[in-house]
Design a protein around this motif. Sequence first.
Motif, PDB file in Angstrom:
ATOM      1  N   CYS A   1       6.693   8.815   3.895  1.00 23.90           N
ATOM      2  CA  CYS A   1       5.615   9.308   3.028  1.00 23.90           C
ATOM      3  C   CYS A   1       6.074   9.249   1.574  1.00 23.90           C
ATOM      4  CB  CYS A   1       5.256  10.740   3.388  1.00 23.90           C
ATOM      5  SG  CYS A   1       4.870  11.017   5.140  1.00 23.90           S
ATOM      6  N   MET A   2       5.180   8.822   0.678  1.00 21.53           N
ATOM      7  CA  MET A   2       5.581   8.664  -0.713  1.00 21.53           C
ATOM      8  C   MET A   2       4.399   8.841  -1.655  1.00 21.53           C
ATOM      9  SD  MET A   2       6.240   4.650  -0.118  1.00 21.53           S
ATOM     10  CE  MET A   2       4.950   3.602   0.566  1.00 21.53           C
ATOM     11  N   PHE A   3       4.730   9.197  -2.875  1.00 24.03           N
ATOM     12  CA  PHE A   3       3.748   9.242  -3.954  1.00 24.03           C
ATOM     13  C   PHE A   3       3.748   7.891  -4.662  1.00 24.03           C
ATOM     14  CE2 PHE A   3       4.775  13.907  -3.912  1.00 24.03           C
ATOM     15  CZ  PHE A   3       3.510  14.336  -3.559  1.00 24.03           C
ATOM     16  N   GLY A   4       2.553   7.428  -4.992  1.00 26.11           N
ATOM     17  CA  GLY A   4       2.429   6.179  -5.728  1.00 26.11           C
ATOM     18  C   GLY A   4       1.280   6.250  -6.710  1.00 26.11           C
ATOM     19  N   ASN A   5       1.327   5.396  -7.708  1.00 25.18           N
ATOM     20  CA  ASN A   5       0.291   5.354  -8.721  1.00 25.18           C
ATOM     21  C   ASN A   5      -0.893   4.543  -8.214  1.00 25.18           C
ATOM     22  OD1 ASN A   5      -1.237   4.884 -11.155  1.00 25.18           O
ATOM     23  ND2 ASN A   5       0.619   5.393 -12.311  1.00 25.18           N
ATOM     24  N   THR A   6      -2.081   5.094  -8.347  1.00 24.14           N
ATOM     25  CA  THR A   6      -3.277   4.417  -7.848  1.00 24.14           C
ATOM     26  C   THR A   6      -3.787   3.353  -8.808  1.00 24.14           C
ATOM     27  OG1 THR A   6      -4.695   6.144  -8.814  1.00 24.14           O
ATOM     28  CG2 THR A   6      -3.995   6.425  -6.522  1.00 24.14           C
ATOM     29  N   ASP A   7      -3.310   3.354 -10.052  1.00 25.20           N
ATOM     30  CA  ASP A   7      -3.736   2.341 -11.014  1.00 25.20           C
ATOM     31  C   ASP A   7      -3.108   1.002 -10.662  1.00 25.20           C
ATOM     32  OD1 ASP A   7      -5.078   4.309 -12.342  1.00 25.20           O
ATOM     33  OD2 ASP A   7      -3.485   4.657 -13.814  1.00 25.20           O
ATOM     34  N   GLU A   8      -3.831  -0.063 -10.885  1.00 31.08           N
ATOM     35  CA  GLU A   8      -3.308  -1.395 -10.605  1.00 31.08           C
ATOM     36  C   GLU A   8      -2.102  -1.655 -11.503  1.00 31.08           C
ATOM     37  OE1 GLU A   8      -4.825  -6.048 -10.347  1.00 31.08           O
ATOM     38  OE2 GLU A   8      -6.190  -4.451 -10.969  1.00 31.08           O
ATOM     39  N   GLN A   9      -0.996  -2.070 -10.849  1.00 29.31           N
ATOM     40  CA  GLN A   9       0.267  -2.318 -11.544  1.00 29.31           C
ATOM     41  C   GLN A   9       0.758  -1.080 -12.275  1.00 29.31           C
ATOM     42  OE1 GLN A   9       1.905  -5.205 -11.116  1.00 29.31           O
ATOM     43  NE2 GLN A   9       0.248  -5.928  -9.833  1.00 29.31           N
ATOM     44  N   GLY A  10       0.319   0.105 -11.827  1.00 30.40           N
ATOM     45  CA  GLY A  10       0.754   1.335 -12.469  1.00 30.40           C
ATOM     46  C   GLY A  10       2.111   1.779 -11.962  1.00 30.40           C
ATOM     47  N   THR A  11       2.817   2.550 -12.766  1.00 32.28           N
ATOM     48  CA  THR A  11       4.132   3.045 -12.393  1.00 32.28           C
ATOM     49  C   THR A  11       4.219   4.534 -12.656  1.00 32.28           C
ATOM     50  OG1 THR A  11       5.015   2.499 -14.579  1.00 32.28           O
ATOM     51  CG2 THR A  11       5.287   0.851 -12.844  1.00 32.28           C
ATOM     52  N   LEU A  12       5.227   5.161 -12.058  1.00 35.53           N
ATOM     53  CA  LEU A  12       5.518   6.568 -12.277  1.00 35.53           C
ATOM     54  C   LEU A  12       6.741   6.680 -13.172  1.00 35.53           C
ATOM     55  CD1 LEU A  12       5.179   7.847  -8.592  1.00 35.53           C
ATOM     56  CD2 LEU A  12       3.407   7.750 -10.340  1.00 35.53           C
ATOM     57  N   THR A  13       6.832   7.789 -13.872  1.00 33.38           N
ATOM     58  CA  THR A  13       7.996   8.062 -14.712  1.00 33.38           C
ATOM     59  C   THR A  13       8.428   9.494 -14.473  1.00 33.38           C
ATOM     60  OG1 THR A  13       7.212   6.518 -16.420  1.00 33.38           O
ATOM     61  CG2 THR A  13       8.918   8.089 -17.051  1.00 33.38           C
ATOM     62  N   GLY A  14       9.674   9.670 -14.083  1.00 31.93           N
ATOM     63  CA  GLY A  14      10.152  11.003 -13.774  1.00 31.93           C
ATOM     64  C   GLY A  14       9.817  11.409 -12.349  1.00 31.93           C
ATOM     65  N   SER A  15      10.563  12.384 -11.850  1.00 30.49           N
ATOM     66  CA  SER A  15      10.359  12.841 -10.479  1.00 30.49           C
ATOM     67  C   SER A  15       9.227  13.866 -10.387  1.00 30.49           C
ATOM     68  CB  SER A  15      11.646  13.473  -9.953  1.00 30.49           C
ATOM     69  OG  SER A  15      11.449  14.003  -8.654  1.00 30.49           O
ATOM     70  N   LEU A  16       8.515  13.827  -9.272  1.00 32.01           N
ATOM     71  CA  LEU A  16       7.447  14.799  -8.999  1.00 32.01           C
ATOM     72  C   LEU A  16       7.948  15.943  -8.125  1.00 32.01           C
ATOM     73  CD1 LEU A  16       4.533  12.299  -8.213  1.00 32.01           C
ATOM     74  CD2 LEU A  16       4.958  13.525 -10.346  1.00 32.01           C
ATOM     75  N   ARG A  17       9.222  15.967  -7.866  1.00 27.14           N
ATOM     76  CA  ARG A  17       9.771  16.965  -6.957  1.00 27.14           C
ATOM     77  C   ARG A  17       9.768  18.348  -7.603  1.00 27.14           C
ATOM     78  NH1 ARG A  17      14.979  15.851  -3.128  1.00 27.14           N
ATOM     79  NH2 ARG A  17      14.601  17.564  -1.664  1.00 27.14           N
ATOM     80  N   LYS A  18       9.093  19.269  -6.918  1.00 22.83           N
ATOM     81  CA  LYS A  18       9.061  20.666  -7.326  1.00 22.83           C
ATOM     82  C   LYS A  18       9.224  21.510  -6.068  1.00 22.83           C
ATOM     83  CE  LYS A  18       8.072  19.833 -11.704  1.00 22.83           C
ATOM     84  NZ  LYS A  18       9.024  20.126 -12.795  1.00 22.83           N
TER      85      LYS A  18
END
Length: 432
Positions: free
Chosen positions: A270-287
């Motif tokens: 299971c993972m988090f991903g960006n729904t925007d086309e060619q989108g990326t994440l920056t930084g961790s979402l871990r809380k």
Amino acid sequence: MAIPPPPGPQQPEGQHPPQGAPPGAPGTSGPYPPPNPQVPNPQGPYQQGSYPGPYQQAPYQQGPYQQSPYGTPYQTWGQGYSPYNRPAPVNGLAIAALVLGVLCFLPGVGLVLGIVALVQIGRRGERGKGMAIGGIVMSSIGALLVGLMFATGGADDFWKGFSEGAAGNTFSLSKGECFDAPGDSLEGLAYDVDTVPCAGKHDAEVFASVTVAGDAFPGDSAVTDQADDKCYALMDAYAMDAWAVPDNVDVYYFTPTAQSWRIGDREITCMFGNTDEQGTLTGSLRKDVTTLDGDQFAYLDAARLLNTAMDSGPDEEYVEDDLPGHKKWARRVSDAITEQTGQLRRHTFDPAVSGQVEALLKNLDRSRKEWEKAAEARDADAFYAHYEKGAKLIDGSTTVTTREALGLATTPPAGGSGGADGGGEGGSGMEV
């Protein structure tokens, strides 16, 4: 060139006997009868023609060669006779014993085959004695090593390593890892990914892993359904502060295929991903407990109780269509607030935030009473009246001050009112 001597006095010319002729043959003298005067000898004392005359004696056999009537010698071999000496065949069991000994595979079998091969070689005169002995020696060594592995537990370690190596063909990701997918796409088949630090840009962040039960592959649809249910249920345990998750982030997952299942792949990632086309994440979402301080964790952990209850609303949107179902839902919300406030009061907050937490607790107590009344409503109108008051008291705006004091995100997620639960939609989607 040698010149033949003239005929001797005792042998008249033209009556020399053929070389090697038996007694009584034509052309002989002495004890031999005279030649037949009716049969001339046109070629003198030595036969040199290519074709014998009608009464000429057939050529004689001279060992393994026979004079052809055309003057060309040829060799006669009887059927089944070979002009070469064939070597004795190699024993097949000796070859098998050597192969098993070299590979150290089934050493017991290699040992038995080597012994049987020696017996057959001695009885049949076959070759391969060295191979049989080599197979016996190496199989004996292999058998000793296998016995030693079982005695020390090495066999179990070997099998685990082999299984992990086979499953490693399907790449594995751990909770908290971030990676870039080939082609920057989280859809379709994936054969490998590149792990990268979560602090920088990345395509996805793993927040949970689920093992699929069963021996037989349940099918792509069944695995996908299970991944959908499990991953969405586990996301809040990793990203406890739902307000900190960007609106363009959604849940994705890797699932086993029929092919990877056969080599031991049972993992849903299971993972988090960006729904925007060619989108990326920056930084961790871990809380979670690994990244939050004590006060932050206590607040968000208690809020999860209300989140779960708020998300358990009935399928029917309108109270008129299912009043009993909505009343049961109101009871679940009331009970969750009771448990939430009790958990918050049992934790000792830092004095710098304790005042904001106390103000929040007062709103929660007032909201709980309205939800209790909604659970006892006689009709839809009464339910609506108490529901509206109770929902307003836990609206996201009432928690911003507390969140700010705790150092948590202060912008509610889009698409919902947030609420004092610290996340979620703040309602069941019910229209009022």
